[in-house]
Enzyme design. Structure first.
Site, PDB file in Angstrom:
ATOM      1  CB  SER A   7       7.408  34.161 -15.142  1.00  0.00           C
ATOM      2  OG  SER A   7       7.129  35.050 -14.089  1.00  0.00           O
ATOM      3  CG  HIS A  32       5.633  30.687 -13.381  1.00  0.00           C
ATOM      4  ND1 HIS A  32       5.678  29.479 -12.718  1.00  0.00           N
ATOM      5  CD2 HIS A  32       6.317  31.567 -12.599  1.00  0.00           C
ATOM      6  CE1 HIS A  32       6.361  29.616 -11.588  1.00  0.00           C
ATOM      7  NE2 HIS A  32       6.758  30.882 -11.490  1.00  0.00           N
ATOM      8  CG  HIS A  65       6.256  30.345  -7.708  1.00  0.00           C
ATOM      9  ND1 HIS A  65       7.452  30.803  -8.229  1.00  0.00           N
ATOM     10  CD2 HIS A  65       6.568  29.879  -6.473  1.00  0.00           C
ATOM     11  CE1 HIS A  65       8.426  30.627  -7.350  1.00  0.00           C
ATOM     12  NE2 HIS A  65       7.912  30.079  -6.257  1.00  0.00           N
ATOM     13  N   GLY A 141      12.049  36.420  -5.809  1.00  0.00           N
ATOM     14  CA  GLY A 141      11.749  37.830  -5.577  1.00  0.00           C
ATOM     15  C   GLY A 141      11.720  38.671  -6.848  1.00  0.00           C
ATOM     16  CB  SER A 197      13.971  38.664 -18.005  1.00  0.00           C
ATOM     17  OG  SER A 197      14.803  37.604 -17.618  1.00  0.00           O
TER      18      SER A 197
HETATM   19  C1  DX5 Z   1      11.406  34.710  -9.261  1.00  0.00           C
HETATM   20  C2  DX5 Z   1      10.169  34.175  -9.936  1.00  0.00           C
HETATM   21  C3  DX5 Z   1      10.420  33.698 -11.312  1.00  0.00           C
HETATM   22  C4  DX5 Z   1      10.857  34.780 -12.265  1.00  0.00           C
HETATM   23  C5  DX5 Z   1      11.644  34.178 -13.380  1.00  0.00           C
HETATM   24  O1  DX5 Z   1      11.144  34.919  -7.922  1.00  0.00           O
HETATM   25  O2  DX5 Z   1       9.648  33.089  -9.208  1.00  0.00           O
HETATM   26  O3  DX5 Z   1       9.281  33.033 -11.820  1.00  0.00           O
HETATM   27  O4  DX5 Z   1       9.773  35.468 -12.832  1.00  0.00           O
HETATM   28  O5  DX5 Z   1      12.172  35.207 -14.164  1.00  0.00           O
HETATM   29  P1  DX5 Z   1      13.509  34.986 -15.012  1.00  0.00           P
HETATM   30  O6  DX5 Z   1      13.229  33.888 -15.992  1.00  0.00           O
HETATM   31  O7  DX5 Z   1      13.752  36.320 -15.631  1.00  0.00           O
HETATM   32  O8  DX5 Z   1      14.581  34.610 -14.031  1.00  0.00           O
HETATM   33 ZN    ZN Z   2       8.102  31.804 -10.164  1.00  0.00          ZN
END
Ligand code: DX5
Ligand code: ZN
Length: 223
Positions: A7, A32, A65, A141, A197
C-alpha cells in the site's frame, strides 16, 4: 499462493512513481492505492490524478481502495485514471449494486470493502457480484495500526460463504498484516494481503513480500 499488495499509503507521497517501482521490483503482485476523503475516514490522501500518474510508471495492476463518501460520484474518474481493480466501502453508499455493475461494465475488477464493525452478513448478499472483497483488519484511515484479532474469524466466514456458493470472489485482507500474523491471515482464507507499513519500513522489502507470499504456500500445504 497468496498475492501481496503493498500500500503506497506508507510510501513517500512526493516520490510515488519511484516508490511504486521499488515495490514492483520487490515482488508486488499489485499496488494498493488508498484514496481517502477526510469525510468517510479521518485522513486525506489523493485522487484520480495520482492514479493516472502512477500508471505511467508501472504495468503492475493498480488496486484502488476508495475510502470516500458516496463513491458513485467518482467511479468514472478512477476508471479513466487507469485502475485495474476498484472497490468502495459498503458503509459509504446506498448504491452498492449499481456501483459494482458500473465498475464491471468498464471492464475492470469490481470489489467492496467492509469495515471491522460492519456485520459480515451485510456484505454476503453482494458477494456474487464482486470480483473481490476487502476485509479490513483495522479501522480505515491510517497505516501502521494493530491487526484486530476478530478479523480472522470474519475472513473464515467470507471464505465459507465463497466456497459454499461456488464463487470465484477473491478475499483480500487489508490492515495490520506483518511477518508474524500472515500465516494466520492466509490460513483464515485471504487470497490477497495488503502490506503498508511492514513493506515500506523494511530496508529489504523483497524479503517481507516473500514472507507474505509464502504464507500462502504454507496454507496450501496444510490443505
Ligand atoms: C488503511 C488502509 C490500508 C493501510 C494498510 O485505511 O486501507 O491499506 O495502508 O497499512 P498497514 O499494512 O500498515 O496496516
Ligand atoms: Zn487500503
Amino acid at each position: 499462493m497468496v498475492k501481496v499488495a503493498p500500500s503506497i499509503l506508507s510510501g513517500n507521497f512526493a516520490r510515488m512513481g519511484e516508490e511504486t517501482v521499488r515495490m514492483e521490483r520487490a515482488g508486488a503482485d499489485m499496488i494498493h492505492c488508498d484514496v481517502m476523503d477526510g469525510i468517510f475516514v479521518p485522513n486525506i490522501t489523493f485522487g484520480p490524478k495520482m492514479i493516472a500518474d502512477i500508471r505511467k510508471f508501472t504495468e503492475t495492476p493498480l488496486d484502488v481502495h476508495l475510502m470516500i463518501d458516496r463513491p458513485e460520484r467518482y467511479l468514472d474518474l478512477f476508471v479513466k485514471a487507469g485502475a485495474d481493480r476498484l472497490c468502495f466501502h459498503i458503509e459509504a453508499t446506498a448504491e452498492a449494486e449499481k456501483n459494482l455493475a458500473y465498475i464491471k461494465s468498464a471492464g475492470i475488477k469490481a470489489g467492496i470493502a467492509v469495515c471491522p464493525d460492519t456485520p459480515v452478513e451485510n456484505a454476503l448478499p453482494l458477494l456474487d457480484r464482486c470480483d473481490f472483497v476487502i476485509v479490513m483488519g483495522v479501522r480505515p484511515g491510517f497505516s501502521g495500526q494493530k491487526y484486530i484479532p476478530e478479523t480472522s474469524s470474519r475472513l473464515r466466514a467470507f471464505r465459507s460463504a465463497v466456497s459454499e456458493r461456488g464463487l470465484m470472489t477473491e478475499i483480500e485482507m487489508d490492515g495490520g498484516a506483518n511477518e508474524s500474523n500472515v500465516d494466520e491471515i492466509a490460513g483464515a482464507g485471504a487470497d490477497v494481503i495488503v502490506s503498508g507499513s511492514c513493506a515500506f519500513s523494511s530496508p529489504t522489502p523483497e524479503k517481507v513480500l516473500a514472507i507474505f507470499k509464502s504464507a500462502g504456500n504454507r496454507r496450501n500445504r496444510q490443505e
